[in-house]
Scaffold this active site. Structure first.
Site, short mmCIF file in Angstrom:
data_model
loop_
_atom_site.label_atom_id
_atom_site.label_comp_id
_atom_site.label_asym_id
_atom_site.label_seq_id
_atom_site.Cartn_x
_atom_site.Cartn_y
_atom_site.Cartn_z
N ASP A 68 0.84 -1.20 0.00
CA ASP A 68 0.00 0.00 0.00
C ASP A 68 0.87 1.25 0.00
O ASP A 68 1.91 1.30 0.69
CB ASP A 68 -0.91 0.03 1.24
CG ASP A 68 -1.93 -1.11 1.23
OD1 ASP A 68 -2.28 -1.55 0.13
OD2 ASP A 68 -2.35 -1.52 2.32
N ASP A 74 0.80 7.39 8.26
CA ASP A 74 1.05 5.95 8.47
C ASP A 74 2.34 5.75 9.26
O ASP A 74 2.40 4.97 10.21
CB ASP A 74 1.19 5.22 7.13
CG ASP A 74 -0.14 4.95 6.44
OD1 ASP A 74 -1.12 4.65 7.15
OD2 ASP A 74 -0.18 5.03 5.20
N GLU A 97 1.20 -3.71 9.93
CA GLU A 97 0.98 -3.63 8.49
C GLU A 97 2.14 -2.91 7.81
O GLU A 97 2.45 -3.18 6.65
CB GLU A 97 -0.32 -2.89 8.20
CG GLU A 97 -0.62 -2.80 6.71
CD GLU A 97 -1.80 -1.91 6.39
OE1 GLU A 97 -2.48 -2.19 5.40
OE2 GLU A 97 -2.01 -0.93 7.12
N GLU A 98 2.77 -2.01 8.52
CA GLU A 98 3.83 -1.18 7.94
C GLU A 98 5.20 -1.82 7.98
O GLU A 98 6.17 -1.25 7.47
CB GLU A 98 3.89 0.17 8.67
CG GLU A 98 2.57 0.93 8.71
CD GLU A 98 2.04 1.29 7.33
OE1 GLU A 98 2.86 1.57 6.43
OE2 GLU A 98 0.81 1.26 7.15
N ASP A 118 -2.83 -2.63 12.71
CA ASP A 118 -2.82 -1.71 11.57
C ASP A 118 -2.85 -0.33 12.20
O ASP A 118 -3.88 0.11 12.72
CB ASP A 118 -4.05 -1.95 10.69
CG ASP A 118 -4.10 -1.01 9.48
OD1 ASP A 118 -3.27 -0.08 9.42
OD2 ASP A 118 -4.96 -1.22 8.61
N LEU A 120 -2.88 2.75 11.10
CA LEU A 120 -3.78 3.78 10.57
C LEU A 120 -4.55 3.21 9.39
O LEU A 120 -4.16 3.36 8.23
CB LEU A 120 -3.00 5.04 10.16
CG LEU A 120 -3.87 6.29 9.97
CD1 LEU A 120 -4.61 6.64 11.26
CD2 LEU A 120 -3.04 7.47 9.51
N ASP A 121 -5.65 2.57 9.69
CA ASP A 121 -6.52 2.00 8.66
C ASP A 121 -7.26 3.11 7.92
O ASP A 121 -7.75 4.06 8.53
CB ASP A 121 -7.55 1.07 9.34
CG ASP A 121 -8.63 0.62 8.40
OD1 ASP A 121 -8.33 -0.19 7.51
OD2 ASP A 121 -9.78 1.09 8.54
N GLU A 284 -6.42 -7.11 10.91
CA GLU A 284 -7.66 -6.50 10.43
C GLU A 284 -8.83 -7.47 10.59
O GLU A 284 -9.76 -7.22 11.37
CB GLU A 284 -7.52 -6.08 8.95
CG GLU A 284 -6.57 -4.91 8.75
CD GLU A 284 -6.34 -4.58 7.27
OE1 GLU A 284 -6.15 -3.39 6.97
OE2 GLU A 284 -6.34 -5.50 6.43
#
Length: 350
Positions: A68, A74, A97-98, A118, A120-121, A284
């Protein structure tokens, strides 16, 4: 969530101390204090993002570990979660996620919890001032497991299932900052009171309506979906008995938050470009499914209940269909019919 107030406000810290899992020895309280602090820091940065010049994406087309495009917020949000969690003395492993790989806590600050998040979704929406959020799921380190290297961590997560989670939650940064969580004994919602800087219990015992004619899905992907799911969506659109409303924000936290409060169904199916699904399982799909089930709803994946899925890797993906039980059952009836038809066709060829 601001409408319901108690005469004697209950802070989130008080709530956590009373509801921490068995045998936590206070570690869970430290963990949740770290999450609270990270959420408050993220909230402050979001509120002042335009003034501080931290809206938009990082120059150079930078992507995160799952491909992404990475927004500036983020990176800030990820750094906040990492800093406060690793210093909490309650976690042994965290996954984001990052981040490409899991991160191990310093042995001198190591606890018994594994947390995946996550930070910052929905960050692609933030420049348009759309609600975004943070999601996390907490597991306890399996008995007898030891993690000294990332390779150890990769082996240990293969011992996990969604049903092993001890807690899950999300924060939503919108007109108010909400934090919703479960420790396996129902779901409770909190609202940040900016006057005192504390989360206050405003929505105790959230219970999702059993049925509500609202569906939430990105219909821009219609042409890429399996036929059974296309048929399901067309059924909702053409149903003359029950008039369904479409509501899709494009931020999972905001869409699931609305679904928890109002009922209906949130779907993110697999498609021709994402054959495993888009949503990541550990940080998530599994946490949100845990919350929905604890609120009395239902959460299904590719082949059954989301929480029954075995973990294979950090950034594992899955389709998700969650919300009010009757609405999810209706959706799954279309899939079951399709599975039965495929089974008959296979048998006829034998």
């Amino acid at each position: 969530m601001e409408g319901r107030r108690h005469h004697t406000p209950v802070t989130m810290t008080q709530y956590i101390i009373k509801s921490q899992p068995k045998n936590s020895r206070g570690e869970f309280t430290l963990l949740m204090m770290a999450i609270q602090t990270a959420v408050k820091l993220i909230e402050k940065n979001i509120r002042r993002a335009g003034m501080k010049g931290i809206l938009g994406y990082i120059a150079g087309n930078t992507s995160n570990a799952t491909g992404d495009h990475q927004a500036k917020l983020d990176v800030i949000s990820n750094a906040a979660f990492k800093a406060y969690l690793l210093s909490s003395t309650s976690v042994c492993v965290l996954g984001s996620e990052e981040e490409e790989q899991m991160i191990l806590a310093d042995p001198s600050h190591c606890g018994d919890y594994m947390i995946f998040f996550d930070p910052l979704d929905g960050s692609s929406n933030i420049d348009a001032n759309v609600s975004v959020g943070s999601i996390w799921g907490v597991w306890r380190l399996p008995e007898g497991a030891q993690i000294k290297t990332v390779e150890d961590a990769n082996r240990v997560i293969k011992m996990l299932k969604g049903t092993d989670m001890v807690s899950a939650g999300y924060a939503m940064y919108g007109s108010a900052t909400n934090l919703v969580m479960t420790t396996g004994r129902g779901v409770d919602g909190f609202t940040l009171d900016p006057n005192i800087g504390e989360f206050i219990l405003t929505h105790p015992h959230i219970s999702i309506p059993k049925k509500r004619s609202i569906y939430s899905v990105n219909e821009g992907n219609f042409g890429k979906w399996d036929k059974w799911f296309q048929d399901y969506i067309m059924y909702l659109k053409m149903n003359k008995t029950t008039l369904y409303s479409a509501r899709y924000i494009g931020s999972m936290v905001a869409d699931v938050h609305r679904t928890l409060l109002y009922g209906g169904i949130f779907c993110y199916p697999k498609d021709a470009n994402k054959v495993e699904g888009k949503l990541r399982y550990l940080y998530e799909a599994a946490p949100m499914s845990f919350l929905v089930e604890q609120a009395g709803g239902k959460a299904m994946g590719a082949n059954g209940r989301v929480l029954d899925v075995s973990v294979t890797r950090l950034h594992q993906r899955t389709p998700v269909y969650l919300g009010s039980r009757q609405e999810v059952d209706l959706c799954m009836a279309f899939k079951e019919r399709d599975d039965q038809e495929k089974a008959k066709q296979t048998q006829s060829k034998l």
